[in-house]
Scaffold this motif. Sequence first.
Motif, mmCIF file in Angstrom:
data_model
loop_
_atom_site.group_PDB
_atom_site.id
_atom_site.type_symbol
_atom_site.label_atom_id
_atom_site.label_comp_id
_atom_site.label_asym_id
_atom_site.label_seq_id
_atom_site.Cartn_x
_atom_site.Cartn_y
_atom_site.Cartn_z
ATOM 1 N N ASP A 50 0.835 -1.204 0.000
ATOM 2 C CA ASP A 50 0.000 0.000 0.000
ATOM 3 C C ASP A 50 0.873 1.259 0.000
ATOM 4 O O ASP A 50 0.664 2.189 -0.775
ATOM 5 C CB ASP A 50 -0.898 0.036 1.249
ATOM 6 C CG ASP A 50 -1.919 -1.092 1.277
ATOM 7 O OD1 ASP A 50 -2.384 -1.511 0.196
ATOM 8 O OD2 ASP A 50 -2.246 -1.556 2.385
ATOM 9 N N ASN A 51 1.828 1.255 0.903
ATOM 10 C CA ASN A 51 2.665 2.445 1.052
ATOM 11 C C ASN A 51 3.518 2.739 -0.183
ATOM 12 O O ASN A 51 3.701 3.893 -0.558
ATOM 13 C CB ASN A 51 3.575 2.299 2.281
ATOM 14 C CG ASN A 51 2.892 2.800 3.535
ATOM 15 O OD1 ASN A 51 2.438 3.948 3.588
ATOM 16 N ND2 ASN A 51 2.809 1.949 4.544
ATOM 17 N N VAL A 52 4.034 1.703 -0.805
ATOM 18 C CA VAL A 52 4.906 1.961 -1.954
ATOM 19 C C VAL A 52 4.110 2.513 -3.130
ATOM 20 O O VAL A 52 4.600 3.356 -3.885
ATOM 21 C CB VAL A 52 5.718 0.695 -2.340
ATOM 22 C CG1 VAL A 52 4.890 -0.303 -3.134
ATOM 23 C CG2 VAL A 52 6.964 1.093 -3.124
ATOM 24 N N LEU A 53 2.857 2.073 -3.261
ATOM 25 C CA LEU A 53 2.027 2.597 -4.351
ATOM 26 C C LEU A 53 1.619 4.041 -4.082
ATOM 27 O O LEU A 53 1.587 4.881 -4.992
ATOM 28 C CB LEU A 53 0.800 1.701 -4.543
ATOM 29 C CG LEU A 53 1.180 0.381 -5.209
ATOM 30 C CD1 LEU A 53 0.140 -0.689 -4.947
ATOM 31 C CD2 LEU A 53 1.378 0.604 -6.707
ATOM 32 N N PHE A 54 1.325 4.330 -2.839
ATOM 33 C CA PHE A 54 1.019 5.700 -2.428
ATOM 34 C C PHE A 54 2.224 6.608 -2.695
ATOM 35 O O PHE A 54 2.096 7.685 -3.305
ATOM 36 C CB PHE A 54 0.664 5.677 -0.929
ATOM 37 C CG PHE A 54 0.356 6.999 -0.312
ATOM 38 C CD1 PHE A 54 -0.702 7.782 -0.775
ATOM 39 C CD2 PHE A 54 1.090 7.470 0.776
ATOM 40 C CE1 PHE A 54 -1.001 8.992 -0.170
ATOM 41 C CE2 PHE A 54 0.787 8.684 1.379
ATOM 42 C CZ PHE A 54 -0.253 9.447 0.907
#
Lengths: 119, 119, 119, 119
Positions: free
Chosen positions: C11-15
């Motif tokens: 989730d964080n890397v896509l954000f």
Amino acid sequence: MQENEVITDRDNVLFEAGIKLGALYHQFTGSPVNLDTVDSLEKGIQESISVQPCVEKISVSINRDMISSKLNGKYGYCELEGRMLDVHITAIFKTAKVDVSLAFDTELDYPLMKIEKIY
Amino acid sequence: MQENEVITDRDNVLFEAGIKLGALYHQFTGSPVNLDTVDSLEKGIQESISVQPCVEKISVSINRDMISSKLNGKYGYCELEGRMLDVHITAIFKTAKVDVSLAFDTELDYPLMKIEKIY
Amino acid sequence: MQENEVITDRDNVLFEAGIKLGALYHQFTGSPVNLDTVDSLEKGIQESISVQPCVEKISVSINRDMISSKLNGKYGYCELEGRMLDVHITAIFKTAKVDVSLAFDTELDYPLMKIEKIY
Amino acid sequence: MQENEVITDRDNVLFEAGIKLGALYHQFTGSPVNLDTVDSLEKGIQESISVQPCVEKISVSINRDMISSKLNGKYGYCELEGRMLDVHITAIFKTAKVDVSLAFDTELDYPLMKIEKIY
């Protein structure tokens, strides 16, 4: 040796007026916009630049027809382009006052910045 | 060989939410502002970003205390800085929905973008 | 009551990857450019965004043909537009890694940001 | 009734010089930068603004000491601020030529734009 010219209020007010137009253009072009939000973008830009030094009066108007023609059916918005802007600024520096403008020049196909009047 | 992962709605909504925050930050920081004009800048930013894909809800608030402390006696305005921004966005992509935020983190001394909630 | 979802590295890397593309786009579109200066603008943009958190690799390429077709005889330059950009970013966040891109989609007539690969 | 003043080459060159500085400032401040990438950002900015009308010469220098003092241990980069910029532009308009600058004024605590010389 040639003397450096004395810098006058008139010189300064024209320099300052140019700064305002260059700043407005490069700060705000690219902003997402559509016909529902163009009012608040206009007002936001106008008030933002109004606080800068030497700005006596400023009006910012964004061309709705150009927005309409750019609207992409799928996405429903476009980006603010320089050619959509119609801006008039009255700038003052001590004893000097000028009107300058940014408006789309259809002949040149260019968003033209111009000195309108020196008081 | 490891298969490439399937890209889900959740992946896409987080990607889209990040795009919005990055766009907002780099489009509008640098805008001249003072306490008289902060309302219209807030509204202009909020409505501008609201038109982008996947934005269900957005609120933009600019810290008045930080503006006050930055105001230069001589000039009476400052520039919008990332640390002044408090932004909340709810983004949707098909079946997926998230809340993300941009807020100043005093410990990190950094305007932090964060995933707040995945529905 | 439904629990809030746990936020993963993925989730964080896509954000984070989304933030980078949004930032790049809205920081640098509008920059004056012509065929003589496009190399340094590309490099300047690429290195600028490379310093942000989670960027493992970035390549920025500006479409020379689009610049040529925009060049105004009288002025000899144009502005960097989103549609001219071809950007590939590999982002990492702890255990997660993704490739994302910005490229002009001719069918949509839109500079599209996309998740290319999740490792 | 007082006649409107005739607009001279000198007026126009000062107006144009102001535009360039306002444009540069609001296009590029906010760009991520650190000591490894400051060279390419400087060059990118300098060449970008060099293509605009009336620019005869431009030099852009970014203050490394200010970058160093802003670097956040955790993140390793900062944003380009107006106060970090030292810019000199020589502008020409037909018969008129001026030098203008943007430099941090420590007394005013302000990134000051100034007319340096009118030839």
